[in-house]
Scaffold this active site. Structure first.
Site, PDB file in Angstrom:
ATOM      1  CG  ASN A  42      -0.270  -0.332   2.523  1.00  0.00           C
ATOM      2  OD1 ASN A  42       0.604  -0.731   2.760  1.00  0.00           O
ATOM      3  ND2 ASN A  42      -1.173   0.344   3.593  1.00  0.00           N
ATOM      4  CD  GLU A  44      -1.580   4.734   4.720  1.00  0.00           C
ATOM      5  OE1 GLU A  44      -1.150   5.561   5.662  1.00  0.00           O
ATOM      6  OE2 GLU A  44      -2.301   3.801   5.249  1.00  0.00           O
ATOM      7  CB  CYS A  53      -4.980  -1.404  -1.841  1.00  0.00           C
ATOM      8  SG  CYS A  53      -6.450  -0.584  -0.702  1.00  0.00           S
ATOM      9  CD  GLU A  55      -5.253  -6.081  -1.304  1.00  0.00           C
ATOM     10  OE1 GLU A  55      -4.781  -5.078  -1.176  1.00  0.00           O
ATOM     11  OE2 GLU A  55      -5.964  -6.473  -0.450  1.00  0.00           O
ATOM     12  CB  CYS A  90     -10.770  -2.847   0.642  1.00  0.00           C
ATOM     13  SG  CYS A  90     -10.075  -2.171  -1.013  1.00  0.00           S
ATOM     14  CB  CYS A  93      -8.550  -4.667  -3.597  1.00  0.00           C
ATOM     15  SG  CYS A  93      -7.504  -3.184  -3.115  1.00  0.00           S
TER      16      CYS A  93
HETATM   17  N1  THU Z   1      -5.231  -1.541   2.462  1.00  0.00           N
HETATM   18  C1  THU Z   1      -4.836  -2.254   1.728  1.00  0.00           C
HETATM   19  O1  THU Z   1      -3.571  -1.837   1.060  1.00  0.00           O
HETATM   20  N2  THU Z   1      -5.414  -3.409   1.206  1.00  0.00           N
HETATM   21  C2  THU Z   1      -6.558  -3.748   1.463  1.00  0.00           C
HETATM   22  O2  THU Z   1      -7.223  -4.511   0.917  1.00  0.00           O
HETATM   23  C3  THU Z   1      -7.286  -3.096   2.673  1.00  0.00           C
HETATM   24  C4  THU Z   1      -6.614  -1.839   2.949  1.00  0.00           C
HETATM   25  C5  THU Z   1      -4.448  -0.472   3.021  1.00  0.00           C
HETATM   26  C6  THU Z   1      -4.936   0.843   2.543  1.00  0.00           C
HETATM   27  C7  THU Z   1      -4.444   1.814   3.584  1.00  0.00           C
HETATM   28  O3  THU Z   1      -3.254   2.486   3.428  1.00  0.00           O
HETATM   29  C8  THU Z   1      -4.322   1.151   4.981  1.00  0.00           C
HETATM   30  O4  THU Z   1      -4.316  -0.219   4.389  1.00  0.00           O
HETATM   31  C9  THU Z   1      -5.314   1.297   5.723  1.00  0.00           C
HETATM   32  O5  THU Z   1      -6.671   1.243   5.134  1.00  0.00           O
END
Ligand code: THU
Length: 136
Positions: A42, A44, A53, A55, A90, A93
């Site tokens: 991920n 941010e 994210c 994925e 999520c 994704c």
């Molecule tokens: N996140 C992911 O990388 N993948 C997911 O499927 C769920 C959430 C990350 C996004 C963000 O940087 C952090 O987790 C908190 O939501």
């Protein structure tokens, strides 16, 4: 490639997570039908919504390199250095994976000690996709 090997690649990819706002670090490893593995973490952003994210990072890397068919994805995540028991993809994704992956594609989660297996259609039932737009 075993589920555990793919999951361990996701654990390695998680090391690169850029998560200064949530501290929730996620890693993914996507196995292409060519046999190549695309990893992602991920990434941010201070404006929050541009966050990508793990994925999707992995999938976009793969598609941008010409791979469009996939056999499995492993996802791991957790706060700080700790791995959660399960870090499931999520909703966004799941939808993005559904564009390129069959419903029976394995989604490998959990930890190296306790792997949790699901499929894309289990995580995204009754999905909306290209069939709904007559794009086969
Ligand atoms: N996140 C992911 O990388 N993948 C997911 O499927 C769920 C959430 C990350 C996004 C963000 O940087 C952090 O987790 C908190 O939501």
């Amino acid at each position: 490639m075993t589920d555990k090997e793919l999951l361990l690649l996701a654990v390695e990819a998680r090391e690169f997570a850029y998560a200064p706002y949530s501290s929730h670090k996620v890693g993914a490893a996507l196995l292409g039908k060519s046999g190549k593995v695309y990893t992602g973490c991920n990434v941010e952003n201070a404006a929050y919504t541009p966050t990508n994210c793990a994925e999707r990072t992995a999938l976009f890397k793969a598609v941008s390199e010409g791979e469009r068919e996939f056999s499995a994805i492993a996802v791991v995540g957790g706060l700080g250095d700790a791995l959660s028991d399960v870090c499931a993809p999520c909703g966004v994704c799941r939808q993005v994976l559904a564009e390129f992956c069959d419903g029976d594609m394995p989604i490998i989660m959990g930890t190296p000690e306790k792997i949790v297996r699901s499929t894309l259609s289990d995580l995204l039932p009754l999905s909306f996709g290209k069939c709904d737009l007559n794009k086969q």
